[in-house]
Design a protein around this motif. Structure first.
Motif, PDB file in Angstrom:
ATOM      1  N   GLN A   1       0.885  -1.139   0.051  1.00  0.00           N
ATOM      2  CA  GLN A   1       0.031   0.096   0.040  1.00  0.00           C
ATOM      3  C   GLN A   1       1.017   1.221   0.125  1.00  0.00           C
ATOM      4  O   GLN A   1       0.566   2.420  -0.666  1.00  0.00           O
ATOM      5  N   GLY A   2       1.976   1.203   0.509  1.00  0.00           N
ATOM      6  CA  GLY A   2       2.876   2.518   0.857  1.00  0.00           C
ATOM      7  C   GLY A   2       3.460   2.600  -0.621  1.00  0.00           C
ATOM      8  O   GLY A   2       3.782   3.739  -1.077  1.00  0.00           O
ATOM      9  N   CYS A   3       3.823   1.412  -1.146  1.00  0.00           N
ATOM     10  CA  CYS A   3       4.444   1.560  -2.594  1.00  0.00           C
ATOM     11  C   CYS A   3       3.662   1.865  -3.460  1.00  0.00           C
ATOM     12  O   CYS A   3       4.012   2.742  -4.720  1.00  0.00           O
ATOM     13  N   LYS A   4       2.439   1.678  -3.516  1.00  0.00           N
ATOM     14  CA  LYS A   4       1.477   1.851  -4.569  1.00  0.00           C
ATOM     15  C   LYS A   4       0.580   3.315  -4.146  1.00  0.00           C
ATOM     16  O   LYS A   4       0.117   3.690  -5.210  1.00  0.00           O
ATOM     17  N   GLY A   5       0.565   3.605  -3.128  1.00  0.00           N
ATOM     18  CA  GLY A   5      -0.132   4.804  -2.811  1.00  0.00           C
ATOM     19  C   GLY A   5      -1.438   4.573  -2.619  1.00  0.00           C
ATOM     20  O   GLY A   5      -2.088   5.723  -2.459  1.00  0.00           O
ATOM     21  N   ALA A   6      -1.929   3.500  -2.398  1.00  0.00           N
ATOM     22  CA  ALA A   6      -3.400   3.163  -2.363  1.00  0.00           C
ATOM     23  C   ALA A   6      -3.587   1.973  -1.469  1.00  0.00           C
ATOM     24  O   ALA A   6      -2.898   1.225  -1.464  1.00  0.00           O
TER      25      ALA A   6
ATOM     26  N   ILE B   1       8.979  -6.096  -0.797  1.00  0.00           N
ATOM     27  CA  ILE B   1       7.970  -7.122  -0.453  1.00  0.00           C
ATOM     28  C   ILE B   1       8.134  -8.696  -0.739  1.00  0.00           C
ATOM     29  O   ILE B   1       7.893  -9.264   0.176  1.00  0.00           O
ATOM     30  N   GLN B   2       8.977  -8.670  -1.663  1.00  0.00           N
ATOM     31  CA  GLN B   2       9.740 -10.177  -1.767  1.00  0.00           C
ATOM     32  C   GLN B   2      10.580 -10.584  -0.829  1.00  0.00           C
ATOM     33  O   GLN B   2      10.542 -11.845  -0.609  1.00  0.00           O
TER      34      GLN B   2
END
Length: 156
Positions: free
Chosen positions: A83-88, A132-133
């Motif tokens: 969510q932090g990476c995608k901003g959503a 994430i990986q």
């Protein structure tokens, strides 16, 4: 001396828009796969907890207790990092029917979890997203450690 005017380049925005659309489709697909992956493991955490509570043998009870706690924490971390990476926010989590696992041996169940993880980890999350990986690697390590204990520790 004469000054030559340079023509403004003409840009065709159509191909760019098509690429953006394909990128959005891939992103939606990845989100769908990510939701499936994390929903599955959130449900598995509950099933592991139930197996843990229903087993009084320390050789099984303790590794399952450790695993259900780790799965829950790791999946929480995967979700937050994604969510932090995608901003959503990820939305649309799924519920799974756990009744099909009733009566399954804990060893078989953990083996199935490991198989699912390796089959779907790169469908759910970009293999180049190392943060994430790395968390998913931690999940694989937790499953492997539990498998070790369930496979080689003899009941007391």
């Amino acid at each position: 001396m004469s000054i030559k005017l340079i023509e403004k380049p003409k840009f065709d925005i159509k191909p760019k828009m098509e690429k953006e659309s394909k990128k959005e489709d891939k992103s939606e697909s990845m989100n769908s796969e990510a939701i499936e992956f994390v929903s599955y493991f959130l449900g598995c955490s509950t099933m592991l907890h139930i197996m843990h509570l229903q087993n009084s043998n320390p050789a099984v009870h303790n590794p399952l207790g450790n695993l259900y706690e780790e799965v829950s924490d790791i999946i929480d971390s995967v979700i937050e990092k994604h969510q932090g990476c995608k901003g959503a926010l990820l939305k649309g989590y799924k519920n799974y029917d756990l009744s099909e696992y009733e009566g399954m041996s804990p060893l078989k169940y953990v083996q199935d979890l490991k198989e699912y993880l390796w089959e779907d980890r790169y469908k759910a999350f970009d293999k180049n997203d190392s943060a994430i990986q790395n968390e998913i690697d931690n999940l694989a390590n937790a499953l492997n450690q539990c498998l070790f204990h369930l496979s080689f520790n003899k009941p007391l």
